[in-house]
Design a protein around this motif. Structure first.
Motif, short mmCIF file in Angstrom:
data_model
loop_
_atom_site.label_atom_id
_atom_site.label_comp_id
_atom_site.label_asym_id
_atom_site.label_seq_id
_atom_site.Cartn_x
_atom_site.Cartn_y
_atom_site.Cartn_z
N UNK A 43 0.88 -1.07 0.10
CA UNK A 43 -0.09 -0.09 0.11
C UNK A 43 0.81 1.42 0.05
N UNK A 44 0.31 2.49 -0.19
CA UNK A 44 0.92 3.72 -0.22
C UNK A 44 0.26 4.59 0.85
N UNK A 45 0.97 4.86 1.57
CA UNK A 45 0.61 5.75 2.96
C UNK A 45 1.26 7.09 2.53
N UNK A 46 0.13 8.13 2.73
CA UNK A 46 0.38 9.43 2.57
C UNK A 46 -0.07 10.21 4.02
N UNK B 25 4.82 16.53 3.62
CA UNK B 25 3.81 15.29 3.37
C UNK B 25 4.72 14.25 2.82
N UNK B 26 4.38 13.24 3.79
CA UNK B 26 5.29 11.81 3.66
C UNK B 26 4.63 10.81 2.99
N UNK B 27 5.43 10.24 2.20
CA UNK B 27 4.75 9.03 1.23
C UNK B 27 5.45 7.96 1.46
N UNK B 28 4.95 6.80 2.07
CA UNK B 28 5.80 5.70 2.22
C UNK B 28 5.12 4.59 1.26
N UNK B 29 5.84 3.74 0.36
CA UNK B 29 5.39 2.88 -0.44
C UNK B 29 5.74 1.58 0.22
N UNK B 30 4.76 0.99 0.70
CA UNK B 30 4.82 -0.38 1.64
C UNK B 30 5.11 -1.49 0.50
N UNK B 31 6.17 -2.27 0.62
CA UNK B 31 6.22 -3.48 -0.23
C UNK B 31 6.60 -4.77 0.70
#
Lengths: 142, 142
Positions: free
Chosen positions: A132-135, B133-139
């Motif tokens: 998933x992509x968390x913002x 604005x933080x964006x984390x792409x969880x894999x």
DNA sequence: ATAGCTGCAAATGCTTTGCAAGGCC
DNA sequence: GGCCTTGCAAAGCATTTGCAGCTAT
């Protein structure tokens, strides 16, 4: 064994950077800055950096590594990345939405699904898939 | 005071939801589900929910609240939100970039600035401003 | 000389765990 | 009845703190 020798080969550069940032270039700070900034972009935790320091024969306490990392962050030499939950927040909204997070009081507010769009997410590394992509939109009081 | 009374007025709905999810509808789980899902979208922490439960006269241990929240998350009744760092990661890359985060091994990888675009970020609540604005792409591994 | 740093060890705060007693089907 | 749950208290982990001693300027 080289314990006791200066660990880096460009401590002057690190020293200068610290001075510019308004931090006293102590042996420990210079050594840590040297480890951090000699190589290109990198990610460290307090423990991993502490381990590296020991590996190059520089004696630093873990508490000092924590202090130093926070000081470097305050003066803009480093950025923090938040990926693991210290405190678990649970959300009953299961949709694909995002959040405002007030760092001062810990309040979490939904941003409805469909408001924010994220584009250009690159393909994940081989052998992995995107879960998933968390913002998180971090806000502070004026 | 209504302490001692059944806290919810629709425990059947909660019960059914739990059964559907494959969870045994125990008194504690029904009460917590009722608190969580009767009202619209909401955010809770283990402690805040524990406090609510006590406030309506339902005896639940904090450990059970933790268990329950995790179980609800596993079966898709809740979502976790990560906003506070449990473990501090520091990044020497100061640019406006994002990260891949491998939840299995904790590895962090940069996504270069300019790759991902975030649009439609709403105005922050009154009296606040956007810090970042933080964006984390969880894999995860395939 | 002195304000600031460092290191140690103890403390903190949230979360997890182990295990005996209790509850749901 | 049998397996799943619960509750308690203790353990775990990363991080912070207090304070005496050291150091850069």
């Amino acid at each position: 064994m080289t314990a006791g020798k200066t660990p880096g080969m460009e401590p002057e550069k690190a020293s200068a950077r610290l001075r510019t940032a308004g931090l006293r270039p102590t042996r420990q700070r210079v050594a840590l800055a040297d480890l951090l900034f000699r190589q290109g972009d990198r990610h460290v935790t307090a423990e991993s950096l502490h381990g590296e320091a020991k590996a190059v024969g520089c004696k630093v306490s873990l508490a000092t590594v924590y202090n130093t990392l926070h000081q470097f962050t305050e003066v803009g030499l480093l950025q923090q990345v938040v990926v693991e939950a210290a405190r678990f927040y649970f959300d009953t909204n299961l949709g694909d939405h995002q959040h405002f997070y007030d760092e001062e009081d810990g309040a979490l507010t939904d941003i409805p699904a469909g408001t924010i769009a994220v584009s250009g997410v690159p393909a994940p590394p081989e052998g992995t898939q995107i879960a998933r992509v968390d913002v998180v939109v971090r806000i502070t009081r004026n």
